[in-house]
Structures are given as C-alpha cells and as structure tokens.
Design an enzyme around this catalytic site. Structure first.
Site, PDB file in Angstrom:
ATOM      1  N   ASP A   1     -14.403  -2.318  15.558  1.00 46.76           N
ATOM      2  CA  ASP A   1     -13.466  -3.474  14.948  1.00 46.76           C
ATOM      3  C   ASP A   1     -12.994  -3.593  13.957  1.00 46.76           C
ATOM      4  OD1 ASP A   1     -12.141  -5.942  16.093  1.00 46.76           O
ATOM      5  OD2 ASP A   1     -13.934  -6.999  16.840  1.00 46.76           O
TER       6      ASP A   1
ATOM      7  N   ASP B   1      -7.213  -9.646  23.058  1.00 44.53           N
ATOM      8  CA  ASP B   1      -8.578 -10.921  23.026  1.00 44.53           C
ATOM      9  C   ASP B   1      -7.745 -11.527  24.446  1.00 44.53           C
ATOM     10  OD1 ASP B   1     -10.593  -9.725  21.477  1.00 44.53           O
ATOM     11  OD2 ASP B   1     -10.046 -10.737  19.688  1.00 44.53           O
TER      12      ASP B   1
HETATM   13  C1  GLA Z   1     -12.526  -9.272  17.585  1.00 45.24           C
HETATM   14  C2  GLA Z   1     -12.204  -8.637  18.983  1.00 45.24           C
HETATM   15  C3  GLA Z   1     -13.374  -9.390  20.229  1.00 45.24           C
HETATM   16  C4  GLA Z   1     -14.558  -9.559  19.415  1.00 45.24           C
HETATM   17  C5  GLA Z   1     -14.430 -10.613  18.470  1.00 45.24           C
HETATM   18  C6  GLA Z   1     -15.723 -10.347  17.713  1.00 45.24           C
HETATM   19  O1  GLA Z   1     -11.936 -10.482  17.720  1.00 45.24           O
HETATM   20  O2  GLA Z   1     -10.880  -8.108  19.242  1.00 45.24           O
HETATM   21  O3  GLA Z   1     -13.197  -8.394  21.135  1.00 45.24           O
HETATM   22  O4  GLA Z   1     -15.589  -8.122  19.294  1.00 45.24           O
HETATM   23  O5  GLA Z   1     -13.859  -9.871  16.691  1.00 45.24           O
HETATM   24  O6  GLA Z   1     -16.539 -11.133  16.325  1.00 45.24           O
END
Ligand code: GLA
Length: 734
Positions: free
Chosen positions: A479, A549
């Site tokens: 990420d 997300d």
């Molecule tokens: C990002 C990712 C999510 C999750 C969060 C965790 O927003 O896109 O899928 O992994 O971080 O903090």
C-alpha cells in the site's frame, strides 16, 4: 520481414504493426526530424509531401529569412526548445550559461530485432521474434548532447512504444528541466480528448472534452500517478464509439508525476506530449551520464475504443505483466480490512479463516494493524515488528494455523511510509521527506520515506523481506497511502534536489524488483489509498492492483469501466463487501456484488462470521462461478456493450474467449423502471458462423443473430439487479 524500414534515398523511416503505420522523415540539410504520418496501415513510404516542406514557408535551406515560420509549423518528431518553435517543447535544459535552448537534429540510427529494457524502469518487453526496435540518435552540437529516440513496433499488437535517452558529452554538467517521452504532431481534424479523472473512492471516470486552441492537459504533481488524473490521453474522432471511429491512445508506463497535453495551434495542428511533469523536475547530467525517460505506449485504432481497449489488454497481458500469476488462477481471498479495520487479533482472524474455508474461500489476507502498536492510523509505520498482543504467539504461528485450516496467507505492508509516532522516526527523523525549517505536511498522520536514499531503501526492503522469510506468506498487498509534499531530501546536494521525485519512483521500482526477485512465487498486489497508483508501471511488478477503496457494486461500475478501458480485468482488484456499503451506505443485492467483482480478481472484504445467513449461503456459488469463468475473464477479449456512466440506467459488458467458443455477458440494471419491457442487447465479438447456447434458457442462436438481432434481457424487479449470461459454442453436429 521486419516491421521497421529505413528508405535511404527518401530519408524516411516506416514502422508497421498489423493495422497501423508510423512514418518519420529527415528533412533539409540541417536534418530536422519530422513526423510524417501515424494511423491506419498504408503501403507507400514516400509520402514526404505530407510534411508540407514543398509549401511556403519552405525549409531553411530555401528560405532562411523565415526560419521561425518553418520551425513553428513543421511537424517535429521530437521538438527542441527556444529556437523558433513556440509550441510545447519535448526537452529543455539549463546549460552552463544558464540558457534553456536545445535543438536535436538527426545524426544516425539503427534498427534491430527485439526490444532493450529500460534501466531501472518498468517497460513492455518482447523477444526478437515479437518486435523490432529503431533507435534514432539526435544531437545538439552546441550543447554536445545526444537525444536517442527509441521506437519499438510489435508484430502481434498495434502498439508502438517510445522512450528517450539523453546523454551529456560535454565536460560541464547540463541540467535537464524537461524530457518528455513522446511528442506527436498531427493535423487536428475533428478529435475530442478522452481522459480519466477521479478522486479517492471514485477513480478513473471517463471524460471527453472538445479540443480548443491552446493547451489542454491532465497531469499529476503528487509524486504518484494519482487518484485525480490518469497518465493517459486519447484523441477520439467525433463519430467514434466502441466499434467505430478513429482513436489514438497514449499511456505512460510510469508511476510518478506526469503531464499529458494536447495543444492546438494557429494552423489547426495538434501536438500531443506525454512524459514526466516538468514541475519540480531538474536532473543533473554530468559528462557521459545518461537520463532515461520512461516509456509511452501508443496505439491507433480505426475500429473505435473497443479495439484500443483490446489492444492494450493484449499488450499488458503478453508484454508487460511478468508475474507467474499472469496466466494462473488467483486464490479467492478474504481481506479483513472492512471486516475488522484495526480491531482484530489472532482469534478473530482464525474465526474468519474457519468460516471462510467452509464457503470455499482460499486465502486470508491480514490487512493494516498487525505491527508496532498500530490500533489506528496515527502510528507505527516503519516499525514492522509483529504486535504480539494482537497476534499472540507471533506471525508464524498464525500463518501455520491459517494454513492448517486450509487457507493460504497474505499480509499488508505500507513500506514507503513513516509515522511521526514510530521508533523509526525517533531514530531517523531525517529519513522522512521534508524541507529544512518547515514542519512537513502530514497526511493520514504520516510522512513519506526518502526512497532516494539507499540506506532507507535497504531498511524498507529488509522489513518486508524478513517478515516474508519468517512464515509461509503467499501474497503481499503493498500500500501507499499518502501523496508527496515538502519535496526536500536530507542528503541530495543542492543541484540534485530537483531529482527527488523521480528518484523516489525509481526507489519504489527497485524495492519491488528486489521483492519479486527474492520471492518469485509471491502474489503481489499494489494499492494506494485504493487506486491512486494504478498504472502500467506498477503492473510490471504486480499482476493485480487494488482498484478502489469504494467497494460498492454500483460505484464500481463506473470505476471498473474506466479502469477496464485500459487494463485487463485480470489486473483489477475487486471484492465483494458488506452492506450498507462502508463508503456510500448503499444496500445492493449480494448477487450483484458478486457479479461485479467477477470482472476483476474476485475476493471478499467482509466479516464472514457475521454475515446474514442468506448472504453467507451464496458465497460457495459465487466462488464456483469464479472457478468456472476465471480463465475466460483473465484471457478473453473485453467488449463494452452499454455504459451506466453514459446512459445513467444500466451497464453491460462482455468477455469473449479468444477462440470465440464462449462468452460471458454481465448486465446490471441500476434503478428499476416502471412499465417497461425487456431490454435488447446486441452481442459483439462472436463468430458469426458459429452457434451458441444461452446457458440460462437453453436457446441456441447463430453468432450473426446474436450480433445483429441480439438477445432480450428480461425486465428486472428492483434496483441494483444483475444477470450473468453465458454463451457457449454448440458443435455443428448438435
Ligand atoms: C488503504 C487501502 C485499504 C486498506 C487501508 C489500510 O486505504 O486502500 O484497502 O488497506 O489502506 O490502512
């Protein structure tokens, strides 16, 4: 026979792909490099007249008094700066005198089979049997600088890639202030500009705009390709649709700042440029040093957007994605992020794993919150030690237990970041990107590590690698949850501070290359606050990228449409999540959530131990659908039949097997409508002579009937309803 020829007498280069041609000419005694033509395949090579050098103002050797008129109108292959062409330049410098001009003129070239790699950068690849490359060396004698243009023409896809290398031969350093990877001068005709815009949770929405006089652009100065704009631009003719019209697509194989710009000039010509954004970019080239500008993929389609889409899908599947998973079924995963957020421990994860196993799910992914003392997003990035208060008995024990249950195990990292509240920051505050004397800007309460520094990269790498070495981990979600600001590096000298953004991106690439080299069987999924770094650069390292997300099935229709315009479905991270949806609060049927996630990597993102019984009961059926269709979805041809983003009513797309033996159509009715009959859809991509059985009804039709007359999709009761229609070839004798 090769795809690239040089016709010496005419001084013309001709590059051919299956349906396109690209022609470049050397002009005048001064050897200007001109662009002759790019478009549908043509036979002739001596079409130099298209460059209009036989018309006023004529070339400088015939009319030097109007040299500037020539330079400001001539279709330049790689336009220089500051010597008469007022359109956007492709390259500019700051030289030893503080001057900015560059004039690259033809010096030599070579043509050879295959395609060289780009040092430190992602790039498409092809063997000597698959493509041919042209290198044209341009030189600026005054600066003692060479600019080498690389073109590769593929034999199997209508793609020409371009990249650029700039070498300083002079004793004194020169500073590059702009190096675009491509420039293309075309006659304007009737094109519109197609780009993708977005934001967090609504990435890659399709936008068209008219091209006006002057410059229009999209770009990113955020240090990554971004949620907001995408490193892509297309010119699309007025009548273009999915299956007709002319489309030029330009896609940047890069994950940092970019500029994609179209300029319409006084003579109604267009200049397209694409490359690293010049803002905050300054690169020092000492004697004999070379700067390599990343690659741009160019494709032309005279059969609409659909052909551009399928060309890019084929290119990325065959010539960009390297993972062993690219042609392999991916395990159906369950990710605990939306299930638990930070509130989890070993017991909770094991409970999810047991329940998931019963429903056929194949891998558990432990998301953010397993390390340091991270129970919210304010802390611990950089301290990649397992939090044994949550993961009791340590990570290996948890992984072994999950494996015993019968699931693979995956884990989340955010290796590029540092929390102010971390041991790492307390020890190495200078490892964060920051400006002297200024409090760096926090985003999600975190800073970005200065990946231009080797010791920082080594630390970040070891954090990830030592965890992977410690247990049987099959998958990593990598990420990146904030964009860059306060561009200052604690170690780069004054004259190299302008290199930070690009060096950061090179650092990310180096880390991922090391990771997949040490762990070749690892399934890597990139992610950036959802889909902020969904670009061809990252695809070179990971076969899939978390798309957004926003997991709401209806929001995903638009996001996945824009994403699938360029990327194969096998690359699009898509999960079934809980309702009301955590981003928009919408309640959609479980079937529709599953059907939409099938147009991607497919998985779950919910607490399977708390799911309503009737939803839980549907998971085994959905997993079975994934197993049934994964090969088709991963490798087939994608056709967009209808677009909810344009019609505000329903969405429909199809994947057809390469051998046209089967097809899967997904239909989503967004809002229910009163007093309607069924909806007719025409089914493209089939073999018109073959017969197909509609699985749900058993009816058999000819491909031409399905293509021209179509099928009726029965009216649906309720909002957010959907249907999958599977067609399979019926052998002749039946
Ligand atoms: C990002 C990712 C999510 C999750 C969060 C965790 O927003 O896109 O899928 O992994 O971080 O903090």
């Amino acid at each position: 026979m090769g795809a690239i020829h040089y016709y010496e007498k005419e001084r013309v280069f001709k590059l051919d792909t299956p349906h396109t041609s690209y022609l470049i000419g050397i002009v005048d005694e001064e050897k200007f490099l001109g662009h002759i033509y790019y478009g549908a395949k043509i036979t002739d090579y001596d079409v130099r007249a298209l460059m209009r050098t036989g018309e006023a103002p004529f070339v400088p050797s015939q009319n030097n008094r109007d040299r500037s008129s020539f330079l400001d109108a001539f279709p330049m292959e790689y336009p220089g700066h500051g010597v008469g062409d007022y359109r956007e330049s492709a390259i500019s410098v700051s030289d030893k005198n503080g001057n900015t001009a560059v004039q690259p003129l033809y010096r030599e070239h070579k043509i050879y089979a295959g395609k060289p790699g780009l040092p430190g950068l992602p790039a498409t690849f092809g063997s000597e049997e698959e493509c041919e490359t042209l290198e044209i060396v341009l030189a600026d004698e005054v600066l003692d600088l060479t600019v080498t243009l690389y073109y590769t023409a593929f034999y199997d896809v209508d793609v020409i890639t371009r990249s650029v290398r700039v070498t300083n031969h002079a004793k004194e350093p020169v500073y590059l202030t702009k190096v675009f990877s491509t420039a293309l001068d075309l006659d304007a005709e009737d094109y519109r500009m197609l780009t993708l815009h977005g934001s967090w949770a609504r990435e890659r929405q399709i936008e068209y705009r008219q091209i006006g006089y002057g410059k229009q652009s999209v770009g990113s100065c955020r240090g990554e390709s971004s949620h907001q704009e995408h490193p892509f631009v297309a010119l699309v003719s007025a009548n273009a649709g999915q299956e007709q019209g002319r489309v030029y697509g330009f896609h940047f194989v890069y994950s940092g700042n970019f500029l994609a710009q179209v300029e319409k000039n006084q003579f109604d010509s267009l200049r397209v440029v694409l490359g690293i954004h010049p803002q905050d970019f300054k690169w020092e080239l000492k004697q004999d040093e070379t700067f390599t500008a990343p690659e741009v993929v160019m494709t032309y389609s005279d059969a609409g957007l659909g052909r551009m889409t399928r060309t890019l899908h084929d290119l990325y599947r065959k010539h960009l994605i390297r993972s062993p998973y690219k042609d392999r079924e991916r395990p159906v995963l369950i990710n605990n992020w939306e299930a638990t957020y930070f509130d989890f421990d070993t017991e909770k994860l094991l409970a999810i794993a047991r329940e998931a196993k019963k429903s056929g799910i194949e891998m558990l992914v432990m998301d953010d919150g397993w390390f340091g003392h991270r129970n919210d997003d304010n802390t611990s990035l950089g301290d990649w030690q397992v939090n044994e208060q949550k993961i009791t008995g340590g990570l290996k024990r948890l992984v072994d237990q999950v494996n015993e249950i019968g699931l693979k195990f995956g884990i989340w990292f955010e290796p590029e970041m540092i929390s102010p509240d971390s041991e790492l920051y307390r020890t190495h505050p200078d490892w964060a990107i920051a400006l002297p004397g200024r409090m760096p800007c926090r985003s999600r309460n975190q800073y970005v590590l200065d990946l231009s520094r080797k010791e920082v990269r080594d630390y970040a790498y070891e954090c990830v690698a030592s965890i992977l070495r410690s247990a049987n981990i099959a998958y990593v979600k990598w990420d990146m949850n904030r964009q860059l600001t306060d561009l200052g590096s604690g170690v780069l000298p004054v004259e190299k501070q302008g290199e930070l953004l690009h060096r950061y991106v090179l650092g990310v690439y180096e880390l991922q290359e090391r990771l997949i080299t040490e762990f070749p069987q690892l399934l890597l999924e990139n992610c950036s606050g959802g889909g902020a770094r969904f670009d061809p650069g990252m695809l070179y390292y990971s076969p899939q990228i978390w798309c957004s997300d926003d997991t709401d099935a209806i929001e995903r229709l638009k996001i996945q449409e824009g994403t699938a315009l360029l990327y194969p479905l096998s690359a699009i991270g898509a999960h079934v999540s809980d309702c009301p949806n955590h981003t928009v609060g919408r309640v959609t049927p479980f079937e529709t959530r599953g059907n939409v996630a099938l147009a991607g990597t497919f998985g779950y993102e919910l607490d399977v131990t708390k799911l309503p019984e009737e939803d839980w009961a549907k998971i085994p059926g959905q997993v079975a659908l994934y197993h049934k269709y994964h090969a088709l979805i991963r490798s087939g041809d994608y056709y967009r039949i209808a677009s909810y983003s344009q019609n505000d009513s329903f969405d429909c797309y199809e994947v057809v097997a390469k051998d046209q033996s089967e097809a899967l159509i997904t239909f989503v009715q967004v809002l229910g409508r009163p007093n309607v009959h069924s909806r007719r859809i025409r089914i493209p991509g089939l073999d018109e002579k073959k017969k197909y059985r509609v699985e749900t009804t058993g009816e058999v039709y000819c491909g031409d009937t399905l293509l021209h007359a179509g099928l009726n999709v029965p009216a649906m009761w309720g909002d957010f309803q959907s249907a999958l229609i599977h067609l399979s070839e019926v052998p002749d004798e039946q």
